[in-house]
Design an enzyme around this catalytic site. Structure first.
Site, PDB file in Angstrom:
ATOM      1  N   GLU A   4      -4.571   0.665  -7.910  1.00  0.00           N
ATOM      2  CA  GLU A   4      -3.742   1.865  -8.040  1.00  0.00           C
ATOM      3  C   GLU A   4      -4.406   2.906  -8.929  1.00  0.00           C
ATOM      4  O   GLU A   4      -3.749   3.826  -9.411  1.00  0.00           O
ATOM      5  CB  GLU A   4      -2.358   1.493  -8.571  1.00  0.00           C
ATOM      6  CG  GLU A   4      -1.632   0.562  -7.613  1.00  0.00           C
ATOM      7  CD  GLU A   4      -0.181   0.310  -7.968  1.00  0.00           C
ATOM      8  OE1 GLU A   4       0.273   0.787  -9.023  1.00  0.00           O
ATOM      9  OE2 GLU A   4       0.496  -0.360  -7.176  1.00  0.00           O
ATOM     10  N   LYS A  29      11.511  -0.081  -3.282  1.00  0.00           N
ATOM     11  CA  LYS A  29      10.368   0.080  -2.372  1.00  0.00           C
ATOM     12  C   LYS A  29      10.922  -0.058  -0.961  1.00  0.00           C
ATOM     13  O   LYS A  29      11.365  -1.157  -0.583  1.00  0.00           O
ATOM     14  CB  LYS A  29       9.335  -1.018  -2.616  1.00  0.00           C
ATOM     15  CG  LYS A  29       8.640  -0.980  -3.979  1.00  0.00           C
ATOM     16  CD  LYS A  29       7.863  -2.280  -4.174  1.00  0.00           C
ATOM     17  CE  LYS A  29       6.879  -2.214  -5.319  1.00  0.00           C
ATOM     18  NZ  LYS A  29       6.365  -3.566  -5.671  1.00  0.00           N
TER      19      LYS A  29
HETATM   20  P1  PGA Z   1       2.376  -4.124  -4.841  1.00  0.00           P
HETATM   21  O1  PGA Z   1       2.591  -3.921  -6.389  1.00  0.00           O
HETATM   22  O2  PGA Z   1       2.561  -2.846  -4.134  1.00  0.00           O
HETATM   23  O3  PGA Z   1       0.977  -4.679  -4.756  1.00  0.00           O
HETATM   24  O4  PGA Z   1       3.408  -5.150  -4.421  1.00  0.00           O
HETATM   25  C1  PGA Z   1       3.378  -2.938  -6.964  1.00  0.00           C
HETATM   26  C2  PGA Z   1       4.284  -3.511  -8.018  1.00  0.00           C
HETATM   27  O5  PGA Z   1       4.263  -4.721  -8.297  1.00  0.00           O
HETATM   28  O6  PGA Z   1       5.085  -2.776  -8.572  1.00  0.00           O
HETATM   29 ZN    ZN Z   2       6.065  -4.715  -9.654  1.00  0.00          ZN
END
Ligand code: PGA
Ligand code: ZN
Length: 418
Positions: free
Chosen positions: A208, A339
């Site tokens: 990221e 998400k």
């Molecule tokens: P991921 O991680 O998109 O790899 O699941 C993001 C998070 O854990 O917040």
């Molecule tokens: Zn997370």
């Protein structure tokens, strides 16, 4: 009434070079909506299932089957259907798939259609995308979120050199998006300089865009973040605060203990450690401080954090209303990481959001480690008045697409505020 004339989908590559899906929906009047879907690495077990082909192409990660589902059965059934609302479209998609975890057509295929419809419908109604997202909720005014910006990475997003996944900088909620990003730039540069001096190595970045130096202990991430903040001329707790994502599901042992770097800790000992971090540094939120299955200890973590830090659930709840309900009932958390691709459609994400809000929870709208240059997430965070947005660092275009969209919204809608 929105009628769909054509649907198309194709494979694109995400920020890690892995395949994902882009799709376009064309409405009867010629309006189009094109979107792409993200994908995680540090995924929760309870997430809706994205379909990957599992053959030789892209070492099993290819998305051809999901794409063929969009071009084939989904397009055939969708074309010439009409929908009044996003809810209707999403309910129709769920029925077509027919599985609880979206494993038949693929959560990645369903999300592409759900979001593509949203973007087309926004254009059809002459709305900004964030205004369209706001219109899906009963009672919300769009608002710019506070940013939680990745500074240091460990765990699954880096080489696992330290157990915990993210240390993030949170510019004060009173600063604008523009000023918050400027502060973050100062801090990032100072952090990179400190690491260069200390490890004589260039600043390598993780999935990221966070810095991923060879720290020996997770606590060094916090200490060095505080140091970089001071070096940049800011006071921790004043202009900026910290946030942490432990992503503890990824360092729990089969015996239910936690392998925090060199130490093996009981859940109680990990709670004590995290609690002392929360008191020592002003930490806005502690995400996944325990593993996704450790329901027994989450309430104690939340009690330990009290009013010091939010107890933020990501893998624990997976944007899944049933799991959120359990977390509310047991007092396991008081903030939701949202998400959309963890659950698969916008309407289900909305149910998750409303449930969390009904319990007085805070909401952080989050990207995934595998992102694309699409910026719909920024509109979602604004439209749903997220308290926070979590996008990653400030160094890669798939992250900056979202920050740059926030800057555009702030510029063109100066009255939105926070
Ligand atoms: P991921 O991680 O998109 O790899 O699941 C993001 C998070 O854990 O917040
Ligand atoms: Zn997370």
């Amino acid at each position: 009434m929105i009628a769909i004339k054509a649907v198309d989908a194709w494979e694109i590559l995400d920020s890690r070079g892995r395949p994902t899906i882009a799709a376009t929906l064309v409405l009867d009047d010629g309006t189009t909506g094109t979107v792409s879907v993200p994908s995680g690495a540090s995924t929760g077990q309870a997430e809706a299932k994205e379909l990957r082909d599992g053959d030789r192409r892209f070492r099993g990660l290819s998305c051809q089957r999901a794409i063929n589902h969009i071009r084939g059965p989904i397009a055939a059934a969708l074309i010439h259907e009409t929908f009044e609302t996003q809810d209707q479209l999403d309910a129709w998609l769920l029925q077509l798939d027919g599985t609880p975890d979206k494993s038949r057509l693929g959560a990645n295929a369903l999300l592409a259609i759900s979001l593509g419809f949203a973007r087309a419908a926004a254009a059809y109604h002459h709305l900004e995308l964030f205004e369209y997202f706001a219109s899906l909720l009963p009672d919300v005014s769009p608002r710019l979120p506070a940013m939680t910006i990745n500074l240091f990475s460990g765990g699954k997003h880096a080489s696992g050199q330290v157990a915990i996944q993210d240390v993030l900088i949170v510019p004060s909620s009173t600063s604008s998006i523009a000023d918050g990003l400027a502060q973050m730039y100062d801090i990032y540069q100072e952090a990179a300089a400190i690491l260069h001096r200390r490890y004589q190595a260039p600043a390598l970045t993780a999935d990221e865009g966070g810095l991923a130096p060879p720290f020996k202990k997770s606590a060094q991430m916090l200490e060095t973040a505080a140091e970089a903040i001071r070096a940049a001329g800011y006071e921790l707790g004043q202009q900026v605060r910290l946030a942490v994502d432990l992503a503890a599901s990824h360092f729990v042992t089969s015996a239910g203990l936690y392998q925090l770097d060199q130490e093996t800790l009981s859940p109680e000992a990990l709670i004590d450690t995290v609690g002392s971090w929360a008191r020592h540094y002003p930490i806005v939120s502690i995400e996944d401080g325990l593993s996704e299955d450790d329901w027994a200890h989450w309430p104690a973590l939340r009690r330990k954090l009290g009013d010091w830090s939010l107890t933020l659930a990501d893998d624990l709840t997976c944007t899944n209303p049933t799991r959120i309900e359990r977390a509310i009932d047991t007092g396991a958390a008081n903030a939701l990481l949202l998400k959309v691709n963890q659950i698969g459609t916008l309407t289900e994400a909305k149910q998750a959001y409303l449930l969390a809000r009904s319990a007085g929870w805070r909401v952080s709208v989050s990207a995934r480690s595998g992102e694309t240059e699409d910026n719909w997430l920024a509109d979602l965070a604004v439209g749903w008045a997220g308290d926070f947005i979590k996008v990653g660092s400030i160094t890669q275009s798939e992250r900056l697409a979202k920050y740059n969209r926030l800057l555009q919204i702030e510029h063109t809608h100066p009255l939105l505020g926070k």
